[in-house]
Design a protein around this motif. Structure first.
Motif, PDB file in Angstrom:
ATOM      1  N   PHE A 122       0.843  -1.184   0.000  1.00  0.00           N
ATOM      2  CA  PHE A 122       0.000   0.000   0.000  1.00  0.00           C
ATOM      3  C   PHE A 122       0.885   1.242   0.000  1.00  0.00           C
ATOM      4  O   PHE A 122       1.870   1.303   0.733  1.00  0.00           O
ATOM      5  CB  PHE A 122      -0.822  -0.078   1.290  1.00  0.00           C
ATOM      6  CG  PHE A 122      -1.797   1.016   1.536  1.00  0.00           C
ATOM      7  CD1 PHE A 122      -2.953   1.115   0.801  1.00  0.00           C
ATOM      8  CD2 PHE A 122      -1.581   1.918   2.558  1.00  0.00           C
ATOM      9  CE1 PHE A 122      -3.878   2.098   1.077  1.00  0.00           C
ATOM     10  CE2 PHE A 122      -2.490   2.904   2.845  1.00  0.00           C
ATOM     11  CZ  PHE A 122      -3.655   2.993   2.092  1.00  0.00           C
ATOM     12  N   ALA A 123       0.556   2.212  -0.825  1.00  0.00           N
ATOM     13  CA  ALA A 123       1.277   3.494  -0.820  1.00  0.00           C
ATOM     14  C   ALA A 123       0.276   4.616  -1.039  1.00  0.00           C
ATOM     15  O   ALA A 123      -0.733   4.431  -1.728  1.00  0.00           O
ATOM     16  CB  ALA A 123       2.336   3.521  -1.918  1.00  0.00           C
ATOM     17  N   VAL A 124       0.556   5.783  -0.460  1.00  0.00           N
ATOM     18  CA  VAL A 124      -0.327   6.944  -0.564  1.00  0.00           C
ATOM     19  C   VAL A 124       0.441   8.079  -1.235  1.00  0.00           C
ATOM     20  O   VAL A 124       1.524   8.443  -0.799  1.00  0.00           O
ATOM     21  CB  VAL A 124      -0.819   7.403   0.833  1.00  0.00           C
ATOM     22  CG1 VAL A 124      -1.679   8.645   0.718  1.00  0.00           C
ATOM     23  CG2 VAL A 124      -1.568   6.279   1.528  1.00  0.00           C
ATOM     24  N   GLY A 125      -0.158   8.641  -2.292  1.00  0.00           N
ATOM     25  CA  GLY A 125       0.439   9.773  -2.984  1.00  0.00           C
ATOM     26  C   GLY A 125       0.094  11.086  -2.299  1.00  0.00           C
ATOM     27  O   GLY A 125      -0.821  11.152  -1.468  1.00  0.00           O
ATOM     28  N   ALA A 126       0.807  12.131  -2.643  1.00  0.00           N
ATOM     29  CA  ALA A 126       0.578  13.450  -2.037  1.00  0.00           C
ATOM     30  C   ALA A 126      -0.853  13.926  -2.255  1.00  0.00           C
ATOM     31  O   ALA A 126      -1.428  14.592  -1.397  1.00  0.00           O
ATOM     32  CB  ALA A 126       1.564  14.474  -2.611  1.00  0.00           C
TER      33      ALA A 126
END
Length: 168
Positions: A122-126
């Protein structure tokens, strides 16, 4: 976590606490059932602690914070949410005031597509975009509005099969 005193420095953390670094360099800690989110300065002082009101979360796989301060939590629920025979993975969103809402997954009002089970990457962008993968073949990108932007071809087929299982 039981952090309640800004500027205090914790001497120990509860087992299962998750961490991430925000786009502004702030450290964030999330209690293992997503009930409390804490912002920590680079010097180790607590900036704030917020109770989220999250319920039904049993296993947080990861979380991240966008540039506006919203936290996104990838989790498996304590019980079945949204029907079907599996404990489908979900994404919850914690807005800056601390309120928790289901963002993506079968029980969500924003995007109720199934995402598979026990998803761990899981990754979250700006901008609040999410990249979610099971590490094998499922890969999807969710936009800041909570809707799918892109899915790998295998993911599209799996989603159709899961939707049938959920009776959609």
């Amino acid at each position: 976590l039981k952090f309640d005193k800004p500027k205090a420095r914790p001497d120990k953390l509860e087992y299962g606490t998750k961490f991430c670094v925000g786009w502004d360099g702030t450290f964030y800690a999330l209690e293992k059932k997503a009930r409390q989110l804490v912002a920590i300065s680079r010097q180790g002082e607590i900036l704030w602690a917020r109770d989220t009101g999250a319920q039904g979360v049993s296993d947080v796989s990861g979380f991240g914070v966008d540039a506006q301060g919203a936290a996104y939590v990838l989790f498996d629920p304590k019980e079945k949410l949204g029907g079907g025979s599996e404990r489908w993975s979900h994404v919850g969103r914690i807005v800056p005031n601390g309120h928790f809402e289901l963002w993506v997954g079968p029980a969500s009002r924003v995007n109720n597509q199934p995402m598979g089970t026990y998803i761990r990457h899981f990754a979250v962008g700006a901008d609040g975009s999410l990249v979610i993968s099971d590490g094998i073949g499922e890969l999807r990108v969710i936009g800041p509005d909570g809707q799918h932007r892109w899915r790998a071809p295998a993911t599209v087929r799996e989603d159709a099969d899961r939707a049938k299982e959920l009776g959609r």
